[in-house]
Design a protein around this motif. Structure first.
Motif, mmCIF file in Angstrom:
data_model
loop_
_atom_site.group_PDB
_atom_site.id
_atom_site.type_symbol
_atom_site.label_atom_id
_atom_site.label_comp_id
_atom_site.label_asym_id
_atom_site.label_seq_id
_atom_site.Cartn_x
_atom_site.Cartn_y
_atom_site.Cartn_z
ATOM 1 N N ARG A 8 23.864 -31.531 1.053
ATOM 2 C CA ARG A 8 24.609 -31.940 2.247
ATOM 3 C C ARG A 8 25.497 -30.819 2.768
ATOM 4 N N GLN A 9 26.081 -30.032 1.870
ATOM 5 C CA GLN A 9 26.933 -28.915 2.286
ATOM 6 C C GLN A 9 26.114 -27.814 2.959
ATOM 7 N N VAL A 10 25.007 -27.424 2.350
ATOM 8 C CA VAL A 10 24.198 -26.355 2.938
ATOM 9 C C VAL A 10 23.521 -26.838 4.220
ATOM 10 N N ALA A 14 23.904 -25.066 7.821
ATOM 11 C CA ALA A 14 22.738 -24.678 8.621
ATOM 12 C C ALA A 14 22.865 -25.198 10.051
ATOM 13 N N LEU A 15 23.323 -26.426 10.213
ATOM 14 C CA LEU A 15 23.512 -26.978 11.566
ATOM 15 C C LEU A 15 24.556 -26.182 12.339
ATOM 16 N N LYS A 16 25.626 -25.785 11.667
ATOM 17 C CA LYS A 16 26.658 -24.966 12.332
ATOM 18 C C LYS A 16 26.102 -23.587 12.698
ATOM 19 N N ARG A 17 25.372 -22.983 11.786
ATOM 20 C CA ARG A 17 24.886 -21.616 11.997
ATOM 21 C C ARG A 17 23.750 -21.541 13.006
ATOM 22 N N TYR A 18 22.808 -22.463 12.915
ATOM 23 C CA TYR A 18 21.586 -22.362 13.714
ATOM 24 C C TYR A 18 21.569 -23.277 14.931
ATOM 25 N N GLY A 19 22.598 -24.095 15.099
ATOM 26 C CA GLY A 19 22.702 -24.913 16.297
ATOM 27 C C GLY A 19 22.043 -26.272 16.160
ATOM 28 N N ASP A 38 14.918 -27.966 8.064
ATOM 29 C CA ASP A 38 13.627 -27.669 7.445
ATOM 30 C C ASP A 38 13.727 -26.487 6.494
ATOM 31 N N HIS A 39 13.000 -26.570 5.394
ATOM 32 C CA HIS A 39 12.831 -25.429 4.498
ATOM 33 C C HIS A 39 11.659 -24.602 5.029
ATOM 34 N N GLN A 57 15.937 -23.855 8.720
ATOM 35 C CA GLN A 57 15.921 -23.825 10.182
ATOM 36 C C GLN A 57 16.002 -25.253 10.679
ATOM 37 N N ILE A 58 16.384 -25.398 11.933
ATOM 38 C CA ILE A 58 16.513 -26.721 12.534
ATOM 39 C C ILE A 58 15.240 -27.017 13.323
#
Length: 77
Positions: A8-10, A14-19, A38-39, A57-58
């Motif tokens: 949940r943390q990572v 990822a949502l913050k970093r990749y939008g 997605d992995h 990635q999102i």
């Protein structure tokens, strides 16, 4: 795995970093669009990378389910 604190943390990072839009098709949440983290290299084949933010990635649900675990394409810009 998907209910662990570590995931949940990572996932949040990822949502913050990749939008908050699909890296493949550009879909944004709302109107029935669901986003997945997605992995890029699938967990089933690369378990050591499951919490590596550089392997995430999102994607919208449609793109992620279409990709499955057979493709390792990175859609991030």
């Amino acid at each position: 795995f998907y209910s662990s604190i570590e995931w949940r943390q990572v996932r949040y990072e990822a949502l913050k970093r990749y939008g908050r839009e699909c890296c493949c098709c550009g879909a944004q949440p709302g109107g029935g669009v669901v986003l997945h983290v997605d992995h890029i290299k699938p967990r089933s084949k690369n378990p050591a990378l499951e919490l590596d933010i550089n392997n995430l990635q999102i994607l919208c649900a449609d793109c992620n389910l279409g990709k499955g675990n057979t493709d390792q394409i990175q859609w991030r810009q």
